[in-house]
Design an enzyme around this catalytic site. Structure first.
Site, PDB file in Angstrom:
ATOM      1  N   GLY A 178       0.832  -1.194   0.000  1.00 16.39           N
ATOM      2  CA  GLY A 178       0.000   0.000   0.000  1.00 16.39           C
ATOM      3  C   GLY A 178       0.866   1.243   0.000  1.00 16.39           C
ATOM      4  CD  GLN A 185       3.000   5.954   2.864  1.00 19.94           C
ATOM      5  OE1 GLN A 185       2.104   5.384   2.277  1.00 19.94           O
ATOM      6  NE2 GLN A 185       3.988   5.301   3.450  1.00 19.94           N
ATOM      7  CB  CYS A 209       4.798   1.910   7.257  1.00 19.32           C
ATOM      8  SG  CYS A 209       4.328   3.497   6.552  1.00 19.32           S
ATOM      9  CG  LEU A 210       6.440   1.141   1.180  1.00 16.75           C
ATOM     10  CD1 LEU A 210       5.959   1.471  -0.226  1.00 16.75           C
ATOM     11  CD2 LEU A 210       7.572   0.123   1.128  1.00 16.75           C
ATOM     12  CG  HIS A 241      -0.951   1.075   7.181  1.00  9.26           C
ATOM     13  ND1 HIS A 241      -0.028   0.561   8.066  1.00  9.26           N
ATOM     14  CD2 HIS A 241      -0.265   1.971   6.413  1.00  9.26           C
ATOM     15  CE1 HIS A 241       1.157   1.134   7.844  1.00  9.26           C
ATOM     16  NE2 HIS A 241       1.038   1.990   6.844  1.00  9.26           N
ATOM     17  CD  GLU A 242      -1.376   2.548   2.675  1.00  8.83           C
ATOM     18  OE1 GLU A 242      -1.003   3.736   2.559  1.00  8.83           O
ATOM     19  OE2 GLU A 242      -0.597   1.626   2.972  1.00  8.83           O
ATOM     20  CG  HIS A 298      -0.123   6.674   5.531  1.00  9.82           C
ATOM     21  ND1 HIS A 298       0.980   7.176   6.183  1.00  9.82           N
ATOM     22  CD2 HIS A 298       0.147   5.362   5.290  1.00  9.82           C
ATOM     23  CE1 HIS A 298       1.880   6.206   6.319  1.00  9.82           C
ATOM     24  NE2 HIS A 298       1.394   5.094   5.807  1.00  9.82           N
TER      25      HIS A 298
HETATM   26 CO    CO Z   1       2.298   3.231   5.707  1.00  8.08          CO
END
Ligand code: CO
Length: 158
Positions: free
Chosen positions: A45, A50, A87-88, A129-130, A133
């Site tokens: 994701g 981000q 998470c990236l 999760h997204e 963000h």
């Molecule tokens: Co993330």
């Protein structure tokens, strides 16, 4: 095109994103770039904030199908599931997070068509999760205080 992913503690990760109003070529390019960047980094994701674009859009792909969500709203949630999330924006970090197991999400697709999706398990986790963000909420904000404290300190020291 591959985009640069902001990593914690970049302040952009704590920003609230604004709704998408223009569903033209620039949105499509952003979604394509989010997809390419997510795949390049083996993520499941990636949300627009981000990559430094604070708009309400994200992509999720668990390996079976690409999902694009614009202006999402979680309208129902139930159950409970604990999952080891990554998470990236936190390279190398994995933390167990508890979240609702079932969600219903209303959103728009890249053509501004309104849609509803019922998700469960890993897909529901990834979506939540997204969505977080987009509100400037990070997965470490959802872990116990002491683990959060030490994790933040580790990343701040770099
Ligand atoms: Co993330």
């Amino acid at each position: 095109m591959l985009l640069k992913v902001l990593t914690y503690p970049h302040p952009g990760l704590k920003e609230r994103s604004v709704p998408v109003v223009d569903f033209g070529p620039s949105l499509h390019e952003l979604l394509d770039n989010l997809r390419d960047t997510m795949r390049d980094l083996n993520g499941i994701g990636l949300a627009a904030p981000q990559v430094g674009k604070p708009v309400k859009a994200f992509v999720v792909d668990l390996g079976e199908q690409l999902h694009e969500f614009i202006n999402p709203e979680i309208v129902e949630k139930s159950g409970r599931i604990s999952f080891d999330e990554g998470c990236l924006s936190f390279p190398g970090l994995s933390e167990t997070v508890a979240r609702p197991k079932f969600v219903t999400i209303r959103y728009q697709d890249r053509h501004a068509i309104k849609r509803t999706l019922e998700a469960q398990g890993l897909l529901a986790v990834a979506i939540q999760h997204e969505v977080d963000h987009l509100e400037g909420v990070l997965f470490i904000d959802r872990i116990p205080f002491l683990r959060r404290f030490f994790t933040k300190r580790k990343f701040r020291k770099g």
